[in-house]
Scaffold this motif. Structure first.
Motif, PDB file in Angstrom:
ATOM      1  N   MET A 167       0.831  -1.211   0.000  1.00  0.00           N
ATOM      2  CA  MET A 167       0.000   0.000   0.000  1.00  0.00           C
ATOM      3  C   MET A 167       0.866   1.262   0.000  1.00  0.00           C
ATOM      4  O   MET A 167       0.701   2.159   0.818  1.00  0.00           O
ATOM      5  N   LYS A 168       1.841   1.260  -0.921  1.00  0.00           N
ATOM      6  CA  LYS A 168       2.751   2.406  -1.107  1.00  0.00           C
ATOM      7  C   LYS A 168       3.442   2.791   0.198  1.00  0.00           C
ATOM      8  O   LYS A 168       3.606   3.974   0.520  1.00  0.00           O
ATOM      9  N   GLY A 169       3.856   1.780   0.965  1.00  0.00           N
ATOM     10  CA  GLY A 169       4.628   2.016   2.194  1.00  0.00           C
ATOM     11  C   GLY A 169       3.809   2.165   3.458  1.00  0.00           C
ATOM     12  O   GLY A 169       4.366   2.254   4.552  1.00  0.00           O
ATOM     13  N   ARG A 170       2.470   2.171   3.331  1.00  0.00           N
ATOM     14  CA  ARG A 170       1.642   2.382   4.527  1.00  0.00           C
ATOM     15  C   ARG A 170       1.519   1.130   5.388  1.00  0.00           C
ATOM     16  O   ARG A 170       1.190   1.216   6.570  1.00  0.00           O
ATOM     17  N   VAL A 171       1.747  -0.035   4.796  1.00  0.00           N
ATOM     18  CA  VAL A 171       1.678  -1.294   5.541  1.00  0.00           C
ATOM     19  C   VAL A 171       3.000  -2.037   5.377  1.00  0.00           C
ATOM     20  O   VAL A 171       3.568  -2.077   4.283  1.00  0.00           O
ATOM     21  N   GLU A 172       3.491  -2.602   6.477  1.00  0.00           N
ATOM     22  CA  GLU A 172       4.722  -3.380   6.422  1.00  0.00           C
ATOM     23  C   GLU A 172       4.445  -4.812   6.865  1.00  0.00           C
ATOM     24  O   GLU A 172       3.642  -5.041   7.776  1.00  0.00           O
ATOM     25  N   ALA A 230       1.199  -4.884   9.684  1.00  0.00           N
ATOM     26  CA  ALA A 230       0.654  -3.726  10.410  1.00  0.00           C
ATOM     27  C   ALA A 230       1.198  -2.453   9.765  1.00  0.00           C
ATOM     28  O   ALA A 230       2.095  -2.507   8.919  1.00  0.00           O
ATOM     29  N   SER A 231       0.658  -1.317  10.199  1.00  0.00           N
ATOM     30  CA  SER A 231       1.238  -0.046   9.768  1.00  0.00           C
ATOM     31  C   SER A 231       2.574   0.134  10.490  1.00  0.00           C
ATOM     32  O   SER A 231       2.819  -0.475  11.536  1.00  0.00           O
ATOM     33  N   HIS A 232       3.439   0.974   9.930  1.00  0.00           N
ATOM     34  CA  HIS A 232       4.760   1.203  10.526  1.00  0.00           C
ATOM     35  C   HIS A 232       4.625   1.671  11.975  1.00  0.00           C
ATOM     36  O   HIS A 232       5.324   1.179  12.872  1.00  0.00           O
ATOM     37  N   GLN A 233       3.686   2.604  12.212  1.00  0.00           N
ATOM     38  CA  GLN A 233       3.510   3.166  13.548  1.00  0.00           C
ATOM     39  C   GLN A 233       3.033   2.105  14.542  1.00  0.00           C
ATOM     40  O   GLN A 233       3.537   2.014  15.670  1.00  0.00           O
ATOM     41  N   ASN A 234       2.084   1.265  14.121  1.00  0.00           N
ATOM     42  CA  ASN A 234       1.580   0.218  15.014  1.00  0.00           C
ATOM     43  C   ASN A 234       2.643  -0.839  15.317  1.00  0.00           C
ATOM     44  O   ASN A 234       2.679  -1.383  16.424  1.00  0.00           O
ATOM     45  N   LEU A 235       3.501  -1.106  14.334  1.00  0.00           N
ATOM     46  CA  LEU A 235       4.594  -2.044  14.593  1.00  0.00           C
ATOM     47  C   LEU A 235       5.557  -1.484  15.634  1.00  0.00           C
ATOM     48  O   LEU A 235       6.001  -2.193  16.535  1.00  0.00           O
ATOM     49  N   LYS A 236       5.863  -0.193  15.520  1.00  0.00           N
ATOM     50  CA  LYS A 236       6.745   0.449  16.499  1.00  0.00           C
ATOM     51  C   LYS A 236       6.146   0.375  17.900  1.00  0.00           C
ATOM     52  O   LYS A 236       6.821   0.046  18.881  1.00  0.00           O
ATOM     53  N   ILE A 237       4.837   0.643  17.986  1.00  0.00           N
ATOM     54  CA  ILE A 237       4.150   0.587  19.294  1.00  0.00           C
ATOM     55  C   ILE A 237       4.166  -0.850  19.824  1.00  0.00           C
ATOM     56  O   ILE A 237       4.407  -1.081  21.019  1.00  0.00           O
ATOM     57  N   ARG A 438      -9.294   4.228   1.681  1.00  0.00           N
ATOM     58  CA  ARG A 438      -9.190   5.692   1.792  1.00  0.00           C
ATOM     59  C   ARG A 438      -8.150   6.106   2.832  1.00  0.00           C
ATOM     60  O   ARG A 438      -8.424   6.802   3.799  1.00  0.00           O
ATOM     61  N   ARG A 439      -6.916   5.638   2.626  1.00  0.00           N
ATOM     62  CA  ARG A 439      -5.746   5.956   3.465  1.00  0.00           C
ATOM     63  C   ARG A 439      -5.851   5.406   4.887  1.00  0.00           C
ATOM     64  O   ARG A 439      -5.015   5.682   5.730  1.00  0.00           O
ATOM     65  N   LYS A 440      -6.877   4.596   5.158  1.00  0.00           N
ATOM     66  CA  LYS A 440      -7.013   3.962   6.467  1.00  0.00           C
ATOM     67  C   LYS A 440      -6.581   2.502   6.344  1.00  0.00           C
ATOM     68  O   LYS A 440      -6.958   1.812   5.394  1.00  0.00           O
ATOM     69  N   VAL A 441      -5.780   2.028   7.319  1.00  0.00           N
ATOM     70  CA  VAL A 441      -5.326   0.640   7.330  1.00  0.00           C
ATOM     71  C   VAL A 441      -6.184  -0.154   8.314  1.00  0.00           C
ATOM     72  O   VAL A 441      -6.270   0.194   9.494  1.00  0.00           O
ATOM     73  N   ILE A 442      -6.850  -1.211   7.817  1.00  0.00           N
ATOM     74  CA  ILE A 442      -7.755  -2.009   8.653  1.00  0.00           C
ATOM     75  C   ILE A 442      -7.173  -3.415   8.813  1.00  0.00           C
ATOM     76  O   ILE A 442      -6.916  -4.109   7.827  1.00  0.00           O
ATOM     77  N   GLY A 453     -12.340  -0.205  -4.660  1.00  0.00           N
ATOM     78  CA  GLY A 453     -11.340   0.801  -4.299  1.00  0.00           C
ATOM     79  C   GLY A 453     -10.405   0.342  -3.206  1.00  0.00           C
ATOM     80  O   GLY A 453      -9.347   0.956  -2.990  1.00  0.00           O
ATOM     81  N   ASP A 454     -10.765  -0.726  -2.487  1.00  0.00           N
ATOM     82  CA  ASP A 454      -9.915  -1.229  -1.399  1.00  0.00           C
ATOM     83  C   ASP A 454      -8.626  -1.844  -1.942  1.00  0.00           C
ATOM     84  O   ASP A 454      -8.605  -2.447  -3.018  1.00  0.00           O
ATOM     85  N   SER A 455      -7.558  -1.711  -1.141  1.00  0.00           N
ATOM     86  CA  SER A 455      -6.351  -2.526  -1.324  1.00  0.00           C
ATOM     87  C   SER A 455      -6.456  -3.675  -0.341  1.00  0.00           C
ATOM     88  O   SER A 455      -6.743  -3.443   0.843  1.00  0.00           O
ATOM     89  N   VAL A 456      -6.234  -4.889  -0.800  1.00  0.00           N
ATOM     90  CA  VAL A 456      -6.399  -6.067   0.056  1.00  0.00           C
ATOM     91  C   VAL A 456      -5.123  -6.908  -0.003  1.00  0.00           C
ATOM     92  O   VAL A 456      -4.663  -7.259  -1.090  1.00  0.00           O
ATOM     93  N   ILE A 457      -4.554  -7.217   1.168  1.00  0.00           N
ATOM     94  CA  ILE A 457      -3.366  -8.072   1.229  1.00  0.00           C
ATOM     95  C   ILE A 457      -3.809  -9.487   1.575  1.00  0.00           C
ATOM     96  O   ILE A 457      -4.466  -9.708   2.593  1.00  0.00           O
TER      97      ILE A 457
END
Length: 473
Positions: A167-172, A230-237, A438-442, A453-457
């Protein structure tokens, strides 16, 4: 069997009711070319391989279900024999950039729909946008730059042994080895999610040579390798909540001063890390001094343990071994481990050696040929399913290719949209790991649904999916 003439049956043009079979011509049976041919042949693409070395081609022919043509891929007559005019894609990964670019130009003129060239020289790659336009390239791929990006991500997230982005770097999607004493050991995944209340998902676990797509009842053990999305921020947390002190990499020692070193050192210097490079060739040392004035460049043999001690190997936060020989890189990695270096990354190109190295406790292994083959395979899959309800955006192979993680973008309503995941009959060993909306990671649960429109991993084990609909039973 080899195919040495142009007696080809043209492929059917795409029809919505039938599977579209792509015809791919690969020029060059080197490390990247062979890896790519093996992956594409394994997924039943129609592959023609061109190389000047007849012995190499015979070995590939015995191993793979492909057609081979002996000759120079930059020769129009050889390309005509391969029926390049009706190829959906021509991939040039011979030994020289010039040959690859010329091969792609010829292929395009002969009628190939799309072309990909491997371009390694930093001078060419700096002006790649101009070259792509002039040569009508669909894609240019640089093995060393691709591998450098992979190493830089690991050094920025040193708790992990591998980092892939979606997702263009938003999810790792990270690989995280569980060591003795880790608070996650002995907990089930359901207990972990309940205890930490952080939006992360464990997609796969490697244990004693076996790989699991786990459910909530799966209990973690010491020695497990977790793959977490997860998102980068959530992984850090998440990592911080495990009680680990932040291990930021500041000093990096790179052994081997080739193109990969050049790309990597430039990225690390840009984010403020101190970089020291040991390179054996005097001429290359002088070039690196000019190209990377902020780096410290040492002329010497990186396998000389006295030199490594003299240059402070036991004071660095990370060692990256990038010499031209796998064996040297493995020895350097083991010596660094003995010296107590916290983060060690070794370049190992030969697939058969990777598992052996991992068993020695070296977690972070990179391969320029694998990274390149995966980048090209992502493009191939995106082309193949461009007519379907969801396009492939990203794709990574994990755990030695046993697990595949793919990002799809849903572009129209279909049988799996707007239905809660708990009501979707999905195949065994298939997991929807993440939904981007819409820029939200679920991080999904049973009530989550997918929409246009969703990106799905999607993470799968032991089977490949080309279309998102294939997750359904």
């Amino acid at each position: 069997m080899t195919r040495t003439d142009a007696r080809y049956i043209r492929h059917r043009r795409f029809n919505a009711d039938e599977e579209y079979e792509m015809k791919i011509v690969i020029i060059g049976d080197g490390k990247v070319g062979h890896k790519l041919t093996a992956q594409l042949a394994d997924e039943n693409y129609d592959v023609v391989l061109i190389d000047q070395n007849e012995g190499k081609l015979k070995a590939s022919l015995n191993e793979l279900d492909i057609f081979c043509i002996t000759g120079n891929g930059a020769d129009a007559e050889v390309q005509k024999q391969a029926d390049v005019a009706h190829a959906d894609l021509v991939i040039a990964c011979a030994s020289t950039d010039e040959s690859n670019m010329l091969s792609c130009l010829l292929a395009k003129r002969l009628g190939a729909k799309h072309t990909i060239a491997r371009v390694r020289n930093p001078i060419y790659y700096r002006q790649i946008d101009l070259l792509k336009e002039e040569l009508h390239l669909s894609m240019a791929v640089n093995p060393e730059l691709t591998a450098a990006n992979e190493i830089a991500r690991i050094l920025l997230f040193p708790e992990t042994s591998k980092v892939e982005t979606f997702m263009k770097g938003r999810v790792e999607l990270v690989e995280y080895p569980l060591q003795e004493g880790n608070p996650l050991v002995g907990l089930s995944l359901a207990e972990i999610y309940k205890k930490f209340q952080i939006q992360v998902l464990v997609c796969a676990v490697k244990r004693d040579g076996e790989v699991f797509i786990p459910d909530g009842s799966f209990v973690l053990r010491s020695g497990d390798k977790m793959h977490i999305a997860a998102s980068h921020q959530n992984l850090k947390i998440f990592f911080k909540s495990l009680g680990r002190k932040s291990t930021k990499v500041k000093k990096v020692l790179i052994c081997g001063g080739g193109h990969l070193c050049f790309y990597l050192a430039g990225q690390l210097l840009q984010v403020g890390m101190q970089v020291k490079i040991i390179e054996q060739k005097q001429e290359r040392c002088e070039a690196l001094c000019e190209l990377l004035p902020k780096a410290t460049v040492i002329h010497g043999d990186a396998t000389d343990h006295d030199l490594l001690l003299e240059e402070g190997i036991n004071e660095v936060d990370a060692l990256v071994s990038l010499t031209g020989m796998d064996e040297e890189n493995i020895i350097l990695a083991l010596f660094a481990k003995a010296q107590g270096v916290e983060k060690i990354i070794a370049k190992v190109n030969e697939d058969t050696r990777v598992q052996m190295v991992e068993s020695l406790g070296i977690d972070s292994i990179v391969s320029a040929k694998r990274a390149t083959a995966d980048a090209i395979l992502r493009y191939v899959k995106a082309r193949k399913n461009s007519h379907s309800s969801a396009n492939v955006e990203s794709m990574y192979r994990l755990v030695n290719g046993i697990v595949e993680a793919q990002e799809f973008i849903i572009n129209k309503e279909c049988e799996f949209t707007n239905i809660p995941l708990k009501d979707l009959p999905t195949k065994k060993n298939t997991l929807i790991a993440c939904v981007g909306r819409r820029r939200k990671v679920i991080i999904p649960n049973g009530d989550t649904h997918m929409e246009v429109g969703d990106s799905v991993i999607v993470v799968t084990k032991n089977h490949v999916i080309d279309h998102l609909s294939e997750i359904l039973v």
